[in-house]
Scaffold this active site. Structure first.
Site, PDB file in Angstrom:
ATOM      1  CG  HIS A 109      36.666  44.903  88.635  1.00  0.00           C
ATOM      2  ND1 HIS A 109      36.950  43.738  87.968  1.00  0.00           N
ATOM      3  CD2 HIS A 109      37.500  45.833  88.134  1.00  0.00           C
ATOM      4  CE1 HIS A 109      37.935  43.941  87.111  1.00  0.00           C
ATOM      5  NE2 HIS A 109      38.288  45.208  87.189  1.00  0.00           N
ATOM      6  CB  CYS A 135      36.814  45.234  84.088  1.00  0.00           C
ATOM      7  SG  CYS A 135      37.907  46.670  84.020  1.00  0.00           S
ATOM      8  CD  GLU A 174      34.735  41.492  89.837  1.00  0.00           C
ATOM      9  OE1 GLU A 174      33.742  42.056  89.324  1.00  0.00           O
ATOM     10  OE2 GLU A 174      35.877  41.562  89.337  1.00  0.00           O
TER      11      GLU A 174
HETATM   12  N1  GLN Z   1      42.863  45.765  80.450  1.00  0.00           N
HETATM   13  C1  GLN Z   1      41.742  46.607  80.609  1.00  0.00           C
HETATM   14  C2  GLN Z   1      42.118  48.000  81.073  1.00  0.00           C
HETATM   15  O1  GLN Z   1      43.201  48.215  81.544  1.00  0.00           O
HETATM   16  C3  GLN Z   1      40.740  45.989  81.581  1.00  0.00           C
HETATM   17  C4  GLN Z   1      41.255  45.905  82.984  1.00  0.00           C
HETATM   18  C5  GLN Z   1      40.450  44.969  83.844  1.00  0.00           C
HETATM   19  O2  GLN Z   1      39.709  44.129  83.360  1.00  0.00           O
HETATM   20  N2  GLN Z   1      40.604  45.074  85.133  1.00  0.00           N
HETATM   21  O3  GLN Z   1      41.337  48.917  80.952  1.00  0.00           O
END
Ligand code: GLN
Length: 555
Positions: free
Chosen positions: A522, A391, A524
């Site tokens: 994600h 992410c 994971e």
């Molecule tokens: N801060 C970033 C976003 O809002 C990544 C979010 C995250 O890593 N879950 O897109």
């Protein structure tokens, strides 16, 4: 055929929080499931927050995300991992969410103009929700973990729901108390049962007595102590089960099975087990225990230094996903926490990253330590250290590539610099409004979305599939305006949403780098011990240093 009666197991905690109720609940689920019983698991969090999405992970642990986008407690991740089942919103509730729906129903005149009393209305709503989850999962047994500790105000209405259910269906409801048993004495081997007795008194005060007590201690509980608790707390012989600390959480169901817990539960709930098979699980645990190689993985983040316990809880799914993939490769990963801010203060310390066989930059928000993370990405890219960005880690890899390979000086994500000349990561249009209106709760791009994979890419060969579905939690994304330039400079966007709007995976080709890949989603969150995530498998494989003797790895 007569419909089987639904059975309810409630798990509550005694003496103090953090005694491992989540793992205990998931493990009870696992042992019943391995006997051919269809189970589902629910988590109740007694706080007023409607969901876990707005809570700081360094205080409360990771925010887990389900397929349907529910932002919930990390224990839901444990249930999914142990049971190998996808759960949904019906499996999770908080005091806030229960009240919210009761109030909504009252405003809709669903209670026929009657005065709505806290009791029984709130407990009835809780029971209804549990039954909904059972119906949805077509489960025979629901294991419901009630957060907090018995004796506190917060969970009293949830305990009242247990009492109401138990009084009506005494044969169908089982109450399990997971209690901390402290030790005194020089060697710390004298287990003290009094705090557990007090916890049981607290349950008695709300009209309940546990059916089974899981005695959580750092060592196994001896027969004498077990008998004492049984006698003092009005339990039948054999109903105190020892639950000592373990090295690997996946051993817990095996220990429970070996201690005869499943049989006790079946006897009490009058359930007929259909099979006995923990073979696959036992093999998986053995493989983890007999790992031949150790690799060092660095997880680079900003919050580190606030205490080990908090830290591990904030990244539990990442840790578990690494464990699953490492175990499947017959290896063990030694995870180190790396504070990205140190590289901002002292860039020469970047060379310490050479110690690692692989680096992960996990999800994150905000500007603290971001430049440090970007310098880590650059170091990994240039020094061919396997790099996996999750992410935020993917977004920052794209920023790094834009700055240092494409030559877009000052490229950034608009989360950090809204005025950057090259906003290669930008806020999604529909998200602008949410932020402006301070509408933060459950408004990110959340949950499972499909993606198509590019043929021959690392992503596609890892999944061995061309269409995938993965879970999201973000507000920013790769800006389509800059994609062409980045692709021309050698970055592959190997996964994208079916309409081509969102870039889901970015990677460098194998002939350029052993593993340089980031995902907007994600991965994971979907890794399970019996089915490790394909991208984690490929990442760990790239980290396994060919022929590098274990003894050379510095501890
Ligand atoms: N801060 C970033 C976003 O809002 C990544 C979010 C995250 O890593 N879950 O897109």
């Amino acid at each position: 055929m007569k419909k089987k009666k639904t059975k309810y197991i409630f798990v509550v905690g005694g003496v103090m929080s953090g005694v491992g109720k989540g793992i205990a609940s998931a493990s009870i689920g696992k042992i019943l499931q391995s006997r051919g019983i269809e189970v589902t698991a629910l988590k109740i969090d007694p706080y007023v927050n409607v969901d876990a999405g707005t809570m700081n992970p360094t205080e409360h642990g990771e925010v887990f995300v389900l397929n349907d986008g529910t932002e919930c407690d990390q224990d839901m991740g444990n249930y999914e991992r142990f049971l190998n089942r996808d759960l949904s919103q019906t499996n999770y509730m908080t005091t806030g969410s229960v009240y919210l729906s009761v109030i909504q129903r009252e405003r809709n005149l669903e209670f026929g103009g009657k005065q709505v009393e806290v009791v029984p209305r709130i407990p009835l709503e809780i029971i209804e929700r549990i039954n909904k989850a059972i119906t949805k999962a077509k489960a025979e047994v629901a294991i419901t973990e009630i957060g907090g500790t018995v004796g506190e105000y917060e969970n009293i209405l949830f305990l009242e729901a247990v009492r109401m259910l138990k009084i009506k269906n005494p044969e169908d409801v089982l109450l399990v108390l997971v209690s901390h048993v402290p030790a005194l004495g020089a060697g710390g081997n004298e287990l003290k049962t009094k705090p557990t007795q007090h916890a049981v008194r607290s349950l008695n005060a709300v009209g309940l007595n546990p059916d089974i007590i899981l005695a959580r201690a750092h060592i196994p509980m001896d027969k004498k102590r077990k008998e004492k608790i049984e006698f003092m707390c009005s339990l039948q012989k054999g109903d105190v089960i020892s639950a000592p600390n373990v090295k690997n959480i996946y051993e817990v169901p095996i220990n429970f099975e070996n201690d005869g817990l499943a049989d006790r539960i079946f006897k009490k709930l009058k359930i007929k087990p259909r099979q006995k098979d923990m073979k696959e699980w036992r093999t998986m645990v053995k493989k983890m225990q007999n790992a031949k190689k150790t690799i060092r993985i660095g997880i680079v983040g900003k919050y580190f230094g606030t205490g080990e316990f908090v830290l591990e809880d904030s990244y539990i799914s990442v840790i578990e996903a690494i464990k699953h993939a490492s175990g499947a490769h017959g290896s063990r990963s030694d995870i180190q926490w790396v504070n990205s801010e140190q590289f901002e203060k002292n860039p020469s310390s970047l060379k310490e990253l050479k110690e690692f066989d692989g680096i992960i930059v996990p999800g994150g928000f905000g500007s603290r330590g971001v430049e440090g993370k970007i310098s880590v990405v650059k170091y990994c890219r240039e020094n061919k250290i396997p790099y996996f960005g999750l992410c935020y880690g993917m977004q920052l890899a794209v920023v790094e590539f834009a700055r240092n390979v494409v030559g877009m000086k000052g490229a950034n994500t608009t989360e950090i610099n809204p005025k950057t000349p090259y906003p290669v990561i930008d806020i999604m249009p529909e998200q602008k409004k949410n932020l402006k209106e301070k509408n933060y709760g459950a408004t990110m791009r959340l949950g499972a979305y499909p993606a198509n994979l590019k043929k021959g890419s690392i992503a596609e060969t890892s999944y061995d599939m061309s269409k995938i579905s993965e879970r999201h939690r973000h507000r920013y994304e790769v800006n389509p305006l800059f994609i062409d330039k980045m692709v021309k400079a050698g970055l592959t966007f190997s996964g994208s949403s079916p309409n081509g709007e969102f870039m889901e995976i970015a990677e460098l080709p194998r002939n350029i780098h052993p593993f340089f890949l980031g995902t907007q989603f994600h991965p994971e969150l979907k890794s399970r011990p019996l089915s490790p995530h394909p991208l984690f498998l490929t990442f760990i494989k790239a980290c396994l240093p060919a022929g590098r003797p274990v003894s050379k790895i510095k501890k």
